[in-house]
Structure formats: structure tokens, C-alpha cells
Design an enzyme around this catalytic site. Sequence first.
Site, PDB file in Angstrom:
ATOM      1  N   THR A 139       0.845  -1.201   0.000  1.00 49.41           N
ATOM      2  CA  THR A 139       0.000   0.000   0.000  1.00 49.41           C
ATOM      3  C   THR A 139       0.875   1.242   0.000  1.00 49.41           C
ATOM      4  O   THR A 139       2.029   1.210   0.428  1.00 49.41           O
ATOM      5  CB  THR A 139      -0.912   0.065   1.249  1.00 49.41           C
TER       6      THR A 139
ATOM      7  N   SER B 102       1.150   4.746   1.824  1.00 51.19           N
ATOM      8  CA  SER B 102       0.703   5.256   3.116  1.00 51.19           C
ATOM      9  C   SER B 102      -0.300   6.388   2.940  1.00 51.19           C
ATOM     10  O   SER B 102      -0.383   7.020   1.885  1.00 51.19           O
ATOM     11  CB  SER B 102       1.903   5.775   3.920  1.00 51.19           C
TER      12      SER B 102
ATOM     13  N   HIS C  60      12.454  -3.640  -3.090  1.00 51.59           N
ATOM     14  CA  HIS C  60      12.874  -5.002  -3.440  1.00 51.59           C
ATOM     15  C   HIS C  60      11.870  -5.742  -4.327  1.00 51.59           C
ATOM     16  O   HIS C  60      12.177  -6.807  -4.836  1.00 51.59           O
ATOM     17  CB  HIS C  60      13.170  -5.822  -2.178  1.00 51.59           C
TER      18      HIS C  60
END
Length: 164
Positions: free
Chosen positions: A64, A66, A142
Site C-alpha cells: 500500500t 501510506s 525489493h
Amino acid sequence: MSWRSHGTSSNDSLIDALEKNNLIASRDVVGKAMRKVDRKWYVESADANEAYEDHPLPIGSNATISAPHMHAACLELVHDRVTENARVLDVGSGSGYLTSCFAAILDHHDSYAAGSIRAEEVEDRRPGLSDTKYPIVVGVEHIKDLVDFSIENTKKDGKGKYLQ
């Protein structure tokens, strides 16, 4: 007042709500960052107006973005440290929104325009990251799909120069 700082249908309305609720106080955070980086380009949503609501939103890969008040809080905490020659590392950069906000605070690209003394120094020295005379913002993520998503988002927001 966090989670109650919804905008209506524009990035400006979101930033106005964050300011009204005293979640943003700094001119750098308001003017240089959050008003210049439109959250709608960094979310995965069928409803564009949802981007201006003050809550997290999915961005794919079970991740998600923020809530805007969290980005505002982060930027407020560090804005006085993000100065002309700063190095900023955004770990878990996700959709690229906060990384672009940091870059917008540091956006002195006119200072490095072709022909300026500083541009010549940068070109002639071919510096590494540790010895540059200009600010650097690096987003680290990542999840490959999110890396690609963040690059697309940055370009859609008209901030492609931040990728160089």
C-alpha cells in the site's frame, strides 16, 4: 486530525486539508513537495478522487501507499535536514511518491542547467555518489513490479528528470 484530512477532487484540496489540520507547517513540505507531486499518479485506483482521501491505498504486490498524513509527517520531520547537498535514501519506496516528494524539495535543477559552473563541475568530475556536489535522492524497493510501477508513476507525474 489525521485520517480526517480528505481532499475532494484535487491534490490542492488534499494539501489544503492537511494544512488546515496542522499536519503540514513547513513551506518546503507544502510548496516544494506535496503540492508539486500529485498523489493520483502514485496510486492504483479506479477512482482518481480516491487518491485525495487521507488513507492508505493498494499499489499492487500486496503493498500500500501510506496515508497522506503519514507522508506529511515524514516530510515535516526531516525537511530541515534535506538541504542543498543532501543525500536521501527512501527504503521501501513502493509507488515512488515519497521519493518524488524528497526530490521535489531538493529540485534545484535550474542550478545545474547546461552552461552553469556547477553543471560543468558535475560533468567534468564524473563523481560517484559519495563525492557529488549536488543532492541525491534514491528510492530502494525489493519488489520488481513496484520498481517498474514507481518509474512509470514518476514519469506520468512529469517528474522524469528525477530518474536521471
